[in-house]
Motif scaffolding. Sequence first.
Motif, PDB file in Angstrom:
ATOM      1  N   ASN A  94      11.290  -0.980  -5.973  1.00 56.11           N
ATOM      2  CA  ASN A  94      11.467  -0.318  -7.381  1.00 56.11           C
ATOM      3  C   ASN A  94      10.462  -1.369  -7.961  1.00 56.11           C
ATOM      4  N   HIS A  95      10.082  -0.863  -9.175  1.00 54.68           N
ATOM      5  CA  HIS A  95       8.944  -1.727 -10.044  1.00 54.68           C
ATOM      6  C   HIS A  95       9.437  -1.799 -11.452  1.00 54.68           C
ATOM      7  N   LEU A 115       1.192  -9.448   2.331  1.00 52.71           N
ATOM      8  CA  LEU A 115       1.304  -8.572   1.586  1.00 52.71           C
ATOM      9  C   LEU A 115      -0.028  -7.969   0.982  1.00 52.71           C
ATOM     10  N   ARG A 116      -0.176  -6.858   1.216  1.00 52.81           N
ATOM     11  CA  ARG A 116      -1.422  -6.283   0.419  1.00 52.81           C
ATOM     12  C   ARG A 116      -0.874  -4.995  -0.528  1.00 52.81           C
ATOM     13  N   PHE A 117      -1.363  -5.004  -1.780  1.00 56.07           N
ATOM     14  CA  PHE A 117      -1.051  -4.009  -2.716  1.00 56.07           C
ATOM     15  C   PHE A 117      -2.060  -2.917  -2.822  1.00 56.07           C
ATOM     16  N   PHE A 180       4.850   0.372  -4.465  1.00 56.25           N
ATOM     17  CA  PHE A 180       5.515   0.595  -5.677  1.00 56.25           C
ATOM     18  C   PHE A 180       5.658   2.109  -5.843  1.00 56.25           C
ATOM     19  N   VAL A 181       6.711   2.749  -5.286  1.00 57.51           N
ATOM     20  CA  VAL A 181       6.757   4.187  -5.063  1.00 57.51           C
ATOM     21  C   VAL A 181       6.815   4.800  -6.332  1.00 57.51           C
ATOM     22  N   LEU A 224      10.335  -1.647   5.064  1.00 63.02           N
ATOM     23  CA  LEU A 224      11.278  -2.417   4.225  1.00 63.02           C
ATOM     24  C   LEU A 224      11.712  -1.906   2.939  1.00 63.02           C
ATOM     25  N   ASP A 225      12.783  -1.580   2.640  1.00 58.70           N
ATOM     26  CA  ASP A 225      13.410  -1.027   1.672  1.00 58.70           C
ATOM     27  C   ASP A 225      13.913  -2.131   0.708  1.00 58.70           C
ATOM     28  N   VAL A 226      13.042  -2.569  -0.501  1.00 61.44           N
ATOM     29  CA  VAL A 226      13.293  -3.447  -1.127  1.00 61.44           C
ATOM     30  C   VAL A 226      13.953  -3.250  -2.642  1.00 61.44           C
TER      31      VAL A 226
END
Length: 304
Positions: A94-95, A115-117, A180-181, A224-226
């Motif tokens: 979530n964002h 991590l790559r965004f 960030f879904v 990975l659900d964060v």
Amino acid sequence: MIASLPGFIRLPLAMLLLALNTVLHVLALFSLTFLKLLSPMRTIRLACSRALVAVAESWIGVNNILFGVFTRIRWQVEGLDGLRRNGNYLVLCNHQSWVDIPVLQKVFNRRIPFLRFFLKSQLIWVPLLGPAWWALDFPFMKRYSKETLLRHPELQGKDREATRRACEKFRHMPVSVMNFVEGTRFTPAKHDAQSSPYRHLLRPKAGGLAFVLDAMGDALHAILDVTVVYPQGRPTMMDLIAGRVRDIRVHVRELPIDAALMGSYDEDTAFRGRVKLWVNTLWSEKDARAGRMLMAADAAPTGD
């Protein structure tokens, strides 16, 4: 001791050290990138790529030390057991704030691959950081409005092609792809405009997730659900640097990648429906979890 200094001393000192850390590491990144671009030997280019990641992880590590020295954040992080440095992960989160990024970097630095965004194409012009993100193979995405696509139908699908090209590069290295879904940061105004069915989240967008899985799903080991919450409210980056963020809670859950999530999102209507159902179910669970995390924070003892 430093965290107890008056704000007019602590804040400029923290900003100075964070800026100095960024400049020194970015200069190292640029030197390695220059060597990588000039080298005709694949082995040297691969060594430079590994060194670039090591420099980026060092930058994050020093930032984490500085935040630890200058702030008094109470961290509660769950679900890190079993993560692998050599695994390939799709990280869904979530964002709420730009603070999410340093939070995720602190939680995962040197625990999983770097991590790559997916970044908006305009961000490549951010001084120092934009070129550094480019050097580290961050994928830059150019999004087109509906109006632009109507005027220029030939641009249809260009963003998806860019996603596939970026993910194809990631197939040959340990990587964690961050998504960030929700597609944007949470605000009450956006929540109301969407008529979001979730209390703490915006509506998720399934398309980006589906394209990443389609491009490199068989190369990924897990999702990975964060879930990140800030019990005091959504902070700004200045709140973080100034030490005004006192409580951050993070929950990590590892999920298998179901074969049912592989397919053509554009061409298969049934598949598109399955992915949307999966994401909406995940978001319902995440919304409930965020609520429980906030309730637990309210019930926890206060004080430093």
